[in-house]
Design an enzyme around this catalytic site. Structure first.
Site, PDB file in Angstrom:
ATOM      1  CG  ASP A  18      50.762 -15.906  79.597  1.00 36.26           C
ATOM      2  OD1 ASP A  18      51.068 -15.715  78.363  1.00 36.26           O
ATOM      3  OD2 ASP A  18      49.425 -15.782  79.872  1.00 36.26           O
ATOM      4  CG  ASN A  20      57.527 -14.147  76.456  1.00 36.97           C
ATOM      5  OD1 ASN A  20      57.492 -13.829  77.698  1.00 36.97           O
ATOM      6  ND2 ASN A  20      57.878 -15.428  76.081  1.00 36.97           N
ATOM      7  N   GLY A  21      54.321 -11.512  74.504  1.00 33.08           N
ATOM      8  CA  GLY A  21      53.764 -10.881  73.281  1.00 33.08           C
ATOM      9  C   GLY A  21      53.495  -9.483  73.763  1.00 33.08           C
ATOM     10  CG  HIS A  35      58.128 -15.288  71.970  1.00 27.85           C
ATOM     11  ND1 HIS A  35      57.482 -15.518  72.912  1.00 27.85           N
ATOM     12  CD2 HIS A  35      57.336 -15.055  70.878  1.00 27.85           C
ATOM     13  CE1 HIS A  35      56.166 -15.783  72.587  1.00 27.85           C
ATOM     14  NE2 HIS A  35      56.166 -15.554  71.333  1.00 27.85           N
ATOM     15  CB  SER A  64      49.328 -29.652  73.590  1.00 28.66           C
ATOM     16  OG  SER A  64      48.260 -29.562  74.387  1.00 28.66           O
ATOM     17  CG  LEU A 129      66.805 -26.778  89.351  1.00 32.37           C
ATOM     18  CD1 LEU A 129      65.816 -26.205  90.444  1.00 32.37           C
ATOM     19  CD2 LEU A 129      67.111 -25.179  88.504  1.00 32.37           C
ATOM     20  CB  SER A 194      46.543 -22.172  80.013  1.00 32.66           C
ATOM     21  OG  SER A 194      46.115 -20.869  79.953  1.00 32.66           O
TER      22      SER A 194
HETATM   23  C1  IPE Z   1      50.224 -20.780  78.334  1.00 32.92           C
HETATM   24  O1  IPE Z   1      50.300 -19.490  77.857  1.00 32.92           O
HETATM   25  C2  IPE Z   1      51.447 -21.654  77.526  1.00 32.92           C
HETATM   26  C3  IPE Z   1      52.657 -21.255  77.774  1.00 32.92           C
HETATM   27  C4  IPE Z   1      53.070 -20.522  78.730  1.00 32.92           C
HETATM   28  C5  IPE Z   1      53.708 -21.783  77.112  1.00 32.92           C
HETATM   29  P1  IPE Z   1      49.239 -19.018  76.801  1.00 32.92           P
HETATM   30  O2  IPE Z   1      49.387 -17.714  76.515  1.00 32.92           O
HETATM   31  O3  IPE Z   1      49.240 -20.074  75.586  1.00 32.92           O
HETATM   32  O4  IPE Z   1      47.609 -19.484  77.416  1.00 32.92           O
HETATM   33  P2  IPE Z   1      46.300 -18.591  77.206  1.00 32.92           P
HETATM   34  O5  IPE Z   1      45.959 -18.902  75.643  1.00 32.92           O
HETATM   35  O6  IPE Z   1      46.467 -17.137  77.426  1.00 32.92           O
HETATM   36  O7  IPE Z   1      45.276 -19.567  78.095  1.00 32.92           O
HETATM   37  C1  IPE Z   2      54.179 -16.588  76.789  1.00 30.27           C
HETATM   38  O1  IPE Z   2      53.922 -15.276  76.301  1.00 30.27           O
HETATM   39  C2  IPE Z   2      55.061 -17.317  76.098  1.00 30.27           C
HETATM   40  C3  IPE Z   2      54.308 -18.847  75.025  1.00 30.27           C
HETATM   41  C4  IPE Z   2      52.914 -18.994  75.227  1.00 30.27           C
HETATM   42  C5  IPE Z   2      55.233 -19.433  74.599  1.00 30.27           C
HETATM   43  P1  IPE Z   2      52.623 -15.366  75.333  1.00 30.27           P
HETATM   44  O2  IPE Z   2      53.239 -15.308  73.817  1.00 30.27           O
HETATM   45  O3  IPE Z   2      51.633 -16.187  75.760  1.00 30.27           O
HETATM   46  O4  IPE Z   2      52.595 -13.713  75.349  1.00 30.27           O
HETATM   47  P2  IPE Z   2      50.981 -13.020  75.638  1.00 30.27           P
HETATM   48  O5  IPE Z   2      50.005 -13.852  76.673  1.00 30.27           O
HETATM   49  O6  IPE Z   2      50.324 -13.114  74.048  1.00 30.27           O
HETATM   50  O7  IPE Z   2      51.193 -11.771  76.067  1.00 30.27           O
HETATM   51 MG    MG Z   3      49.896 -15.920  76.772  1.00 27.86          MG
END
Ligand code: IPE
Ligand code: IPE
Ligand code: MG
Length: 247
Positions: A18, A20-21, A35, A64, A129, A194
């Site tokens: 979690d 990346n954004g 990403h 999902s 692995l 999540s």
């Molecule tokens: C969980 O992260 C899903 C993945 C890492 C693929 P999210 O960013 O989607 O989760 P929430 O929405 O913050 O709970």
């Molecule tokens: C995790 O990073 C990647 C996925 C959920 C696919 P996010 O895209 O959720 O990044 P944030 O949480 O918005 O920083």
């Molecule tokens: Mg996230």
């Protein structure tokens, strides 16, 4: 950094990748850039896990519920998965890595599905692995599919409802045959699951680290393994120390 002591290495590590954004946002970049950087962390951590002697590494790549994101971002994430398999499959195969995919396959586009099936097929005899990619994965959806499959067997008389036990449910989950995760790590400071491996996480050690996934390194992964080695797992019983005190 040397690899941690082999004796206390978790057999199965699962990671909620979690942040990346937010990583990208803090740099004034688009979420896509985050990403893309996240895929580099995937490569780093797959290698680190194999070097440490971890047998299963499960990575949460697309949930999902991630369908709620804008279409452009969904396309980016699907494109990155495709590019990752295309580019890295040969190398992973060379490293004796077995690939398994968990999640609902029915909703996936046929090009992605084909690639995932090919990755599983090519690497199915590998023994180092096992890299488990959770894609279009959600625990509640997984459990619902498992329950529906048991119910179908009851319906046609193959199975008695009273015979259903927890092992039978586990055997119908996407993770059938895999050990439960010993350690679940979530990056980016969020402290929630999540909808990730809810059934399988019954006795997992949970670890929440503040770093965003693109900043998650070999060193941070090994540090998490060191912290895991300090935990006392009891599975409802008593620790060795408590047993010693009693006698
Ligand atoms: C969980 O992260 C899903 C993945 C890492 C693929 P999210 O960013 O989607 O989760 P929430 O929405 O913050 O709970
Ligand atoms: C995790 O990073 C990647 C996925 C959920 C696919 P996010 O895209 O959720 O990044 P944030 O949480 O918005 O920083
Ligand atoms: Mg996230």
């Amino acid at each position: 950094m040397t690899t941690p002591d082999r004796q206390s290495i978790p057999e199965h590590v699962a990671i909620i990748m979690d942040g990346n954004g937010r990583w990208a946002n803090e740099r004034g970049q688009s979420r896509t850039v985050g990403h893309r950087k996240g895929v580099e962390s995937v490569r780093t951590i797959v290698r680190a896990a194999a070097d440490a002697g971890v047998k299963y590494l499960t990575l949460f790549a697309f949930s999902s519920e991630n369908w709620r994101r804008p279409e452009a971002e969904i396309n980016d994430l699907f494109g990155l998965l495709k590019a990752f398999i295309r580019r890295d499959l040969a190398e992973l195969h060379g490293q004796n890595v077995r690939i398994r995919v968990i999640g609902d396959r029915v909703a996936l586009r046929s090009d992605i599905l084909q690639l995932l099936l090919e990755a599983e097929e090519t690497t199915k005899h590998n023994t180092a692995l096992t890299l488990v990619i959770a894609f279009n994965y959600g625990s509640r959806d997984e459990i619902a599919r498992a329950v529906a499959s048991l119910a179908r067997d009851v319906e046609i008389g193959l199975l008695k409802a009273s015979a259903i036990d927890s092992q039978m449910i586990a055997d119908r989950l996407d993770t059938a045959g895999m050990p439960d995760p010993d350690l679940i790590i979530r990056t980016s400071g969020e402290e929630r699951l999540s909808n990730f491996l809810l059934w399988q996480a019954a006795y997992a050690e949970l670890m929440f680290v503040p770093e965003y996934w693109p900043d998650f390194s070999r060193e941070l992964f090994f540090a998490a393994l060191e912290r895991y080695a300090m935990r006392s797992r009891r599975f409802g019983g008593l620790s060795a120390a408590a047993v010693a005190m009693r006698s």
